[in-house]
Design an enzyme around this catalytic site. Sequence first.
Site, PDB file in Angstrom:
ATOM      1  NE  ARG A 157      -3.914  -2.265   2.030  1.00 36.98           N
ATOM      2  CZ  ARG A 157      -3.738  -3.516   1.739  1.00 36.98           C
ATOM      3  NH1 ARG A 157      -2.528  -3.998   1.835  1.00 36.98           N
ATOM      4  NH2 ARG A 157      -4.403  -4.279   1.499  1.00 36.98           N
ATOM      5  CB  ILE A 208       4.537 -14.616   0.815  1.00 37.01           C
ATOM      6  CG1 ILE A 208       4.744 -13.074   0.267  1.00 37.01           C
ATOM      7  CG2 ILE A 208       3.096 -14.597   1.401  1.00 37.01           C
ATOM      8  CD1 ILE A 208       3.945 -13.010  -1.300  1.00 37.01           C
ATOM      9  CG  ASP A 209       9.424 -11.672   3.214  1.00 37.90           C
ATOM     10  OD1 ASP A 209       9.546 -12.659   4.388  1.00 37.90           O
ATOM     11  OD2 ASP A 209       9.374 -10.410   3.403  1.00 37.90           O
ATOM     12  CG  HIS A 237      -1.521 -13.933   4.115  1.00 41.80           C
ATOM     13  ND1 HIS A 237      -1.312 -12.380   3.958  1.00 41.80           N
ATOM     14  CD2 HIS A 237      -2.608 -14.248   4.480  1.00 41.80           C
ATOM     15  CE1 HIS A 237      -2.526 -12.114   4.929  1.00 41.80           C
ATOM     16  NE2 HIS A 237      -3.431 -13.072   4.976  1.00 41.80           N
ATOM     17  CB  CYS A 283       0.773 -29.707  -7.688  1.00 42.56           C
ATOM     18  SG  CYS A 283      -0.897 -30.173  -8.587  1.00 42.56           S
ATOM     19  CB  CYS A 341       1.166 -30.673 -11.228  1.00 43.48           C
ATOM     20  SG  CYS A 341       1.641 -31.940 -10.310  1.00 43.48           S
ATOM     21  CB  CYS A 369      -1.436 -34.674 -11.079  1.00 40.14           C
ATOM     22  SG  CYS A 369      -1.792 -33.266 -10.252  1.00 40.14           S
ATOM     23  CG  ASN A 417       2.443   0.504  10.250  1.00 41.31           C
ATOM     24  OD1 ASN A 417       3.159  -0.543   9.817  1.00 41.31           O
ATOM     25  ND2 ASN A 417       1.519   1.207   9.552  1.00 41.31           N
ATOM     26  CB  ILE A 426      10.078  -1.405  11.120  1.00 41.78           C
ATOM     27  CG1 ILE A 426       8.442  -1.306  11.162  1.00 41.78           C
ATOM     28  CG2 ILE A 426      10.243  -2.909  12.000  1.00 41.78           C
ATOM     29  CD1 ILE A 426       7.822  -1.994  10.103  1.00 41.78           C
TER      30      ILE A 426
HETATM   31  P1  NAD Z   1       0.491  -3.447   3.802  1.00 46.08           P
HETATM   32  O1  NAD Z   1       1.365  -3.415   2.492  1.00 46.08           O
HETATM   33  O2  NAD Z   1      -0.972  -3.418   3.860  1.00 46.08           O
HETATM   34  O3  NAD Z   1       1.270  -2.571   5.042  1.00 46.08           O
HETATM   35  C1  NAD Z   1       2.501  -2.402   5.208  1.00 46.08           C
HETATM   36  C2  NAD Z   1       2.318  -1.373   6.413  1.00 46.08           C
HETATM   37  O4  NAD Z   1       3.893  -1.136   6.506  1.00 46.08           O
HETATM   38  C3  NAD Z   1       2.028   0.121   5.905  1.00 46.08           C
HETATM   39  O5  NAD Z   1       0.958   0.631   6.817  1.00 46.08           O
HETATM   40  C4  NAD Z   1       3.343   0.804   5.775  1.00 46.08           C
HETATM   41  O6  NAD Z   1       2.901   2.268   6.172  1.00 46.08           O
HETATM   42  C5  NAD Z   1       4.050   0.050   6.760  1.00 46.08           C
HETATM   43  N1  NAD Z   1       5.583   0.554   6.500  1.00 46.08           N
HETATM   44  C6  NAD Z   1       6.179   0.157   5.462  1.00 46.08           C
HETATM   45  N2  NAD Z   1       7.479   0.262   5.551  1.00 46.08           N
HETATM   46  C7  NAD Z   1       7.723   0.654   6.972  1.00 46.08           C
HETATM   47  C8  NAD Z   1       8.866   0.668   7.539  1.00 46.08           C
HETATM   48  N3  NAD Z   1      10.156   0.784   7.053  1.00 46.08           N
HETATM   49  N4  NAD Z   1       8.538   1.191   8.904  1.00 46.08           N
HETATM   50  C9  NAD Z   1       7.464   1.408   9.393  1.00 46.08           C
HETATM   51  N5  NAD Z   1       6.422   0.951   8.621  1.00 46.08           N
HETATM   52  C10 NAD Z   1       6.384   0.649   7.475  1.00 46.08           C
HETATM   53  O7  NAD Z   1       1.034  -4.767   4.385  1.00 46.08           O
HETATM   54  P2  NAD Z   1       0.247  -6.084   5.088  1.00 46.08           P
HETATM   55  O8  NAD Z   1      -0.579  -5.517   6.100  1.00 46.08           O
HETATM   56  O9  NAD Z   1       1.390  -6.972   5.597  1.00 46.08           O
HETATM   57  O10 NAD Z   1      -0.606  -6.692   4.084  1.00 46.08           O
HETATM   58  C11 NAD Z   1      -0.237  -7.050   2.800  1.00 46.08           C
HETATM   59  C12 NAD Z   1      -0.365  -8.493   2.546  1.00 46.08           C
HETATM   60  O11 NAD Z   1       0.422  -8.437   1.370  1.00 46.08           O
HETATM   61  C13 NAD Z   1      -0.028  -9.260   3.363  1.00 46.08           C
HETATM   62  O12 NAD Z   1      -0.971 -10.127   3.578  1.00 46.08           O
HETATM   63  C14 NAD Z   1       1.152 -10.087   2.853  1.00 46.08           C
HETATM   64  O13 NAD Z   1       0.666 -11.437   2.467  1.00 46.08           O
HETATM   65  C15 NAD Z   1       1.206  -9.627   1.462  1.00 46.08           C
HETATM   66  N6  NAD Z   1       2.705  -8.912   1.113  1.00 46.08           N
HETATM   67  C16 NAD Z   1       3.877  -9.355   1.624  1.00 46.08           C
HETATM   68  C17 NAD Z   1       5.133  -9.065   1.463  1.00 46.08           C
HETATM   69  C18 NAD Z   1       6.271  -9.540   1.889  1.00 46.08           C
HETATM   70  O14 NAD Z   1       6.134 -10.804   2.132  1.00 46.08           O
HETATM   71  N7  NAD Z   1       7.399  -8.964   2.159  1.00 46.08           N
HETATM   72  C19 NAD Z   1       4.965  -7.645   0.500  1.00 46.08           C
HETATM   73  C20 NAD Z   1       4.015  -7.275   0.118  1.00 46.08           C
HETATM   74  C21 NAD Z   1       2.770  -7.703   0.290  1.00 46.08           C
HETATM   75 ZN    ZN Z   2      -0.040 -32.197  -9.027  1.00 46.75          ZN
END
Ligand code: NAD
Ligand code: ZN
Length: 253
Positions: A41, A108-109, A126, A134, A160, A162, A225, A243
């Site tokens: 976002r 998911i990273d 997630h 698969c 896959c 299958c 956050n 963070i």
């Molecule tokens: P989100 O993108 O909705 O929110 C991230 C929040 O982190 C935001 O409010 C932003 O302001 C804040 N933020 C970003 N960088 C920051 C920093 N350095 N310091 C402080 N705050 C910071 O993410 P979400 O709530 O995790 O939901 C999004 C979905 O997308 C998740 O369910 C996830 O599965 C997926 N996703 C995962 C990854 C990953 O694995 N790294 C990346 C993108 C999306």
């Molecule tokens: Zn399969």
Amino acid sequence: MIASDLPTAIERLRQLIENASVIIPFTGAGISTECGIPDFRSPGGIWTKNKLIPFDTFVTSQEMRDEAWRQRFAMEQNFAKAKPGRGHRALASLYRAGKSPALITQNIDNLHQASGIAASDVVELHGNTTYALCLDCAKRYELSWVKEKFDTLGEHAPDCGCGGHIKTATVSFGQQMPLEAMQRAEELTRNCDLFLAVGSSLVVWPAAGFPLMAKRSGVALVIINREPTDFDEIADLVVRSDIGDALSPFIAN
Ligand code: NAD
Ligand code: ZN
């Protein structure tokens, strides 16, 4: 309570951590932005570039599966290069110190596992994008294999043996949440005494229900956050900052 400045917030967080016996971190995309993986976002985030592919569309359309894999491979540079950041390292320090038995993540990273937390102690709500499964027989595929097939087939997603479709091991919009992970997350949330929500916009449900569940179970809630969230009002401490800056004092060498 929103701390007035970062040193005050860190001091208050230190007290909460010291007094807690069981800490459960709950992380979102914000913890990984400093590692080069954009969140959803923020400006420049994934949603500003990629079209969202809901689960039913992935299952029913070869074109959308091709597009999903194209998007995934376009992100591979980011995922493959990423190393755990300061937030990951601080949470791994709490884990190693025996303060935190497990961690819940929306990410998911795979970066929490890379930071030294045992995979069995990372509860992934997630899923994980660093390998594929698969959808029918659950056979595991490595991304390098999928990429080779994808290229050979002229940018088409392979299936896959299958006949099932191969998808990253993630949970897409409209896909069922993993039951075991949800149950474990609930148990951990109800039975800790400090819940740390780190880097989540807290708008993606049902994941966003966990901070609320913690609070309703009498657990102290901390939100870290850089932007406000809908749950700031009920939190015992809101650290509205970067963070890495907020958590680096908790990295143990
Ligand atoms: P989100 O993108 O909705 O929110 C991230 C929040 O982190 C935001 O409010 C932003 O302001 C804040 N933020 C970003 N960088 C920051 C920093 N350095 N310091 C402080 N705050 C910071 O993410 P979400 O709530 O995790 O939901 C999004 C979905 O997308 C998740 O369910 C996830 O599965 C997926 N996703 C995962 C990854 C990953 O694995 N790294 C990346 C993108 C999306
Ligand atoms: Zn399969």
